[in-house]
Write a protein that holds these residues in place. Structure first.
Motif, PDB file in Angstrom:
ATOM      1  N   GLU A 186      93.074  91.118  46.828  1.00  0.00           N
ATOM      2  CA  GLU A 186      92.317  90.074  46.142  1.00  0.00           C
ATOM      3  C   GLU A 186      90.943  90.541  45.684  1.00  0.00           C
ATOM      4  N   PHE A 187      90.463  91.703  46.196  1.00  0.00           N
ATOM      5  CA  PHE A 187      89.150  92.199  45.807  1.00  0.00           C
ATOM      6  C   PHE A 187      89.219  93.297  44.752  1.00  0.00           C
ATOM      7  N   ALA A 188      90.420  93.730  44.393  1.00  0.00           N
ATOM      8  CA  ALA A 188      90.562  94.864  43.476  1.00  0.00           C
ATOM      9  C   ALA A 188      89.888  94.607  42.135  1.00  0.00           C
ATOM     10  N   ASP A 189      89.964  93.362  41.635  1.00  0.00           N
ATOM     11  CA  ASP A 189      89.383  93.056  40.333  1.00  0.00           C
ATOM     12  C   ASP A 189      87.877  93.256  40.299  1.00  0.00           C
ATOM     13  N   ASN A 190      87.239  93.283  41.460  1.00  0.00           N
ATOM     14  CA  ASN A 190      85.792  93.485  41.510  1.00  0.00           C
ATOM     15  C   ASN A 190      85.392  94.885  41.073  1.00  0.00           C
ATOM     16  N   TYR A 191      86.371  95.790  40.995  1.00  0.00           N
ATOM     17  CA  TYR A 191      86.049  97.189  40.713  1.00  0.00           C
ATOM     18  C   TYR A 191      86.581  97.657  39.364  1.00  0.00           C
ATOM     19  N   LYS A 192      86.857  96.707  38.459  1.00  0.00           N
ATOM     20  CA  LYS A 192      87.300  97.105  37.123  1.00  0.00           C
ATOM     21  C   LYS A 192      86.187  97.865  36.411  1.00  0.00           C
ATOM     22  N   ASP A 193      86.603  98.858  35.601  1.00  0.00           N
ATOM     23  CA  ASP A 193      85.607  99.651  34.876  1.00  0.00           C
ATOM     24  C   ASP A 193      85.218  98.946  33.586  1.00  0.00           C
ATOM     25  N   ASN A 194      84.433  99.644  32.741  1.00  0.00           N
ATOM     26  CA  ASN A 194      83.944  98.994  31.529  1.00  0.00           C
ATOM     27  C   ASN A 194      85.029  98.780  30.476  1.00  0.00           C
ATOM     28  N   LEU A 195      86.244  99.284  30.731  1.00  0.00           N
ATOM     29  CA  LEU A 195      87.389  98.999  29.872  1.00  0.00           C
ATOM     30  C   LEU A 195      88.277  97.910  30.479  1.00  0.00           C
ATOM     31  N   GLY A 196      87.838  97.366  31.604  1.00  0.00           N
ATOM     32  CA  GLY A 196      88.612  96.315  32.253  1.00  0.00           C
ATOM     33  C   GLY A 196      89.779  96.827  33.072  1.00  0.00           C
ATOM     34  N   LYS A 197      89.759  98.112  33.434  1.00  0.00           N
ATOM     35  CA  LYS A 197      90.862  98.727  34.159  1.00  0.00           C
ATOM     36  C   LYS A 197      90.475  98.990  35.621  1.00  0.00           C
ATOM     37  N   ILE A 198      91.465  98.829  36.505  1.00  0.00           N
ATOM     38  CA  ILE A 198      91.303  99.265  37.887  1.00  0.00           C
ATOM     39  C   ILE A 198      91.692 100.737  37.940  1.00  0.00           C
ATOM     40  N   ARG A 199      90.803 101.574  38.434  1.00  0.00           N
ATOM     41  CA  ARG A 199      91.014 103.017  38.418  1.00  0.00           C
ATOM     42  C   ARG A 199      91.309 103.547  39.821  1.00  0.00           C
ATOM     43  N   VAL A 200      92.210 104.524  39.884  1.00  0.00           N
ATOM     44  CA  VAL A 200      92.526 105.178  41.154  1.00  0.00           C
ATOM     45  C   VAL A 200      92.463 106.684  40.965  1.00  0.00           C
ATOM     46  N   SER A 201      92.273 107.380  42.068  1.00  0.00           N
ATOM     47  CA  SER A 201      92.278 108.843  42.064  1.00  0.00           C
ATOM     48  C   SER A 201      93.630 109.343  42.546  1.00  0.00           C
ATOM     49  N   MET A 202      94.137 110.381  41.873  1.00  0.00           N
ATOM     50  CA  MET A 202      95.360 111.055  42.303  1.00  0.00           C
ATOM     51  C   MET A 202      95.040 112.476  42.756  1.00  0.00           C
ATOM     52  N   ASN A 203      93.800 112.667  43.205  1.00  0.00           N
ATOM     53  CA  ASN A 203      93.378 113.918  43.838  1.00  0.00           C
ATOM     54  C   ASN A 203      93.452 115.120  42.911  1.00  0.00           C
ATOM     55  N   ILE A 204      92.829 114.983  41.748  1.00  0.00           N
ATOM     56  CA  ILE A 204      92.654 116.116  40.844  1.00  0.00           C
ATOM     57  C   ILE A 204      91.200 116.113  40.381  1.00  0.00           C
ATOM     58  N   PHE A 205      90.491 117.201  40.664  1.00  0.00           N
ATOM     59  CA  PHE A 205      89.048 117.271  40.500  1.00  0.00           C
ATOM     60  C   PHE A 205      88.638 118.589  39.838  1.00  0.00           C
ATOM     61  N   LYS A 206      87.488 118.567  39.198  1.00  0.00           N
ATOM     62  CA  LYS A 206      86.819 119.795  38.777  1.00  0.00           C
ATOM     63  C   LYS A 206      85.557 119.954  39.596  1.00  0.00           C
ATOM     64  N   PHE A 207      85.355 121.156  40.153  1.00  0.00           N
ATOM     65  CA  PHE A 207      84.177 121.449  40.964  1.00  0.00           C
ATOM     66  C   PHE A 207      83.364 122.584  40.350  1.00  0.00           C
ATOM     67  N   ASP A 208      82.060 122.473  40.458  1.00  0.00           N
ATOM     68  CA  ASP A 208      81.182 123.615  40.245  1.00  0.00           C
ATOM     69  C   ASP A 208      81.045 124.320  41.589  1.00  0.00           C
ATOM     70  N   GLY A 209      81.473 125.589  41.652  1.00  0.00           N
ATOM     71  CA  GLY A 209      81.573 126.282  42.927  1.00  0.00           C
ATOM     72  C   GLY A 209      80.292 126.324  43.720  1.00  0.00           C
ATOM     73  N   SER A 210      79.185 126.654  43.064  1.00  0.00           N
ATOM     74  CA  SER A 210      77.927 126.801  43.796  1.00  0.00           C
ATOM     75  C   SER A 210      77.416 125.455  44.296  1.00  0.00           C
ATOM     76  N   LEU A 211      77.612 124.403  43.517  1.00  0.00           N
ATOM     77  CA  LEU A 211      77.134 123.084  43.923  1.00  0.00           C
ATOM     78  C   LEU A 211      77.960 122.509  45.062  1.00  0.00           C
ATOM     79  N   MET A 212      79.291 122.685  45.002  1.00  0.00           N
ATOM     80  CA  MET A 212      80.162 122.039  45.979  1.00  0.00           C
ATOM     81  C   MET A 212      80.300 122.818  47.283  1.00  0.00           C
ATOM     82  N   TYR A 213      79.962 124.089  47.292  1.00  0.00           N
ATOM     83  CA  TYR A 213      80.196 124.904  48.495  1.00  0.00           C
ATOM     84  C   TYR A 213      79.594 124.286  49.757  1.00  0.00           C
ATOM     85  N   PRO A 214      78.324 123.905  49.770  1.00  0.00           N
ATOM     86  CA  PRO A 214      77.779 123.351  51.024  1.00  0.00           C
ATOM     87  C   PRO A 214      78.444 122.055  51.451  1.00  0.00           C
TER      88      PRO A 214
END
Length: 294
Positions: free
Chosen positions: A200-228
């Motif tokens: 019932e709270f999912a609609d609170n997190y719609k983005d600016n296109l009105g969509k509920i977004r989820v992550s499927m665990n695919i990311f881009k990292f900058d190596g030096s920034l993310m290392y620590p």
């Protein structure tokens, strides 16, 4: 901004496929596939033409998206990956890709790996050149599209992730409602990841296109920034693992514009339980040629 289009992909395949092994035998797949589901890493189950594994199709999409250097993180018993993709620990040549095998070692006081953040950390410790470059990270049991992989390779933002339109995912509602929801600001930068959100709270997190977004665990990292953040990632209190979302959110706490969300609306086929094997086979039959054009 130090932007350079990267060609590095880390694929996480060091897990023990516990959910797949625990799932019930399926009457809709062969005895051999049931056996493989109980014995193999999920991404090596024969689901494609000529009994090729799901990993082939992920690598195929990665190559089409422009990746060249592939780091498949395996566990200490992951020798079957080398039978498919090269016997050396580094620099195996497969269909024009350069494949290496970081190993996610299990701590002596544990029986399971220490989680996805630990897997990436062990990979960049074993291949430290990644800490001065940028790279994409993804699961091995999700079939990410060429478009998703390319979007992360080509973005000019140092750190980014694909935020999928929940309505475009062709899973059961029960499964979809278990996905963590992404909270973005008005410029699509990551604010928070809400685990097991109440329906019932999912609609609170719609983005600016009105969509509920989820992550499927695919990311881009900058190596030096993310290392620590990978190195110092705390263990999740409930799941007792070092998880990538924890490392990412710790980075966001220090920099509100650290991670850009790239919106995409498409299905992401996955292998979680044995029943998924028949779905993957049908998806590949419909969407991929009999012989992959590498």
């Amino acid at each position: 901004m130090n932007y350079k289009m990267h060609k590095n992909l880390i694929i996480l395949a060091g897990g023990l496929s516990s959910r797949m092994k625990k799932s019930l035998q399926s009457d809709h797949i062969s005895d051999e596939q049931n056996s493989q589901a109980n014995d193999r890493s999920k991404s090596l189950i024969s689901v494609g033409k000529e009994n090729r594994p799901l990993m082939d199709y992920l690598l195929y999409n990665a190559k089409k998206a422009g990746y060249q250097n592939i780091y498949i993180v395996i566990n200490e018993k992951g020798g079957l990956f080398k039978e498919y993709y090269g016997q050396k620990s580094t620099n195996n040549h497969f269909k024009g890709l350069n494949i290496s095998f970081p190993i996610q070692y299990i701590p002596k006081d544990r029986v399971k790996p220490l989680g996805t953040a630990d897997a990436v950390f062990q990979a960049v410790e074993q291949f430290p050149e990644l800490n001065s470059q940028q790279y994409t990270v993804c699961n091995s049991d999700n079939l990410y599209s060429e478009a998703s992989l390319r979007a992360l390779r080509e973005t000019n933002h140092l750190n980014a992730f694909i935020c999928y339109d929940r309505d475009a995912l062709k899973f059961s509602l029960e499964k979809i409602f278990r996905f963590a929801i992404i909270s973005l600001n008005d410029k699509n930068y990551l604010k928070n990841i809400i685990e097991k959100p109440a329906i019932e709270f999912a609609d609170n997190y719609k983005d600016n296109l009105g969509k509920i977004r989820v992550s499927m665990n695919i990311f881009k990292f900058d190596g030096s920034l993310m290392y620590p953040y990978l190195k110092n990632c705390p263990i999740h209190a409930k799941r007792n693992e070092k998880e990538l979302p924890t490392a990412i959110l710790n980075c966001v706490k220090d920099n509100a514009q650290a991670f850009l969300g790239i919106p995409i609306s498409e299905h992401v086929p996955d292998l979680t339980a044995k029943e998924d094997i028949i779905l993957i086979k049908e998806y590949l039959r419909k969407h991929y040629p009999n012989t992959l054009n590498w």
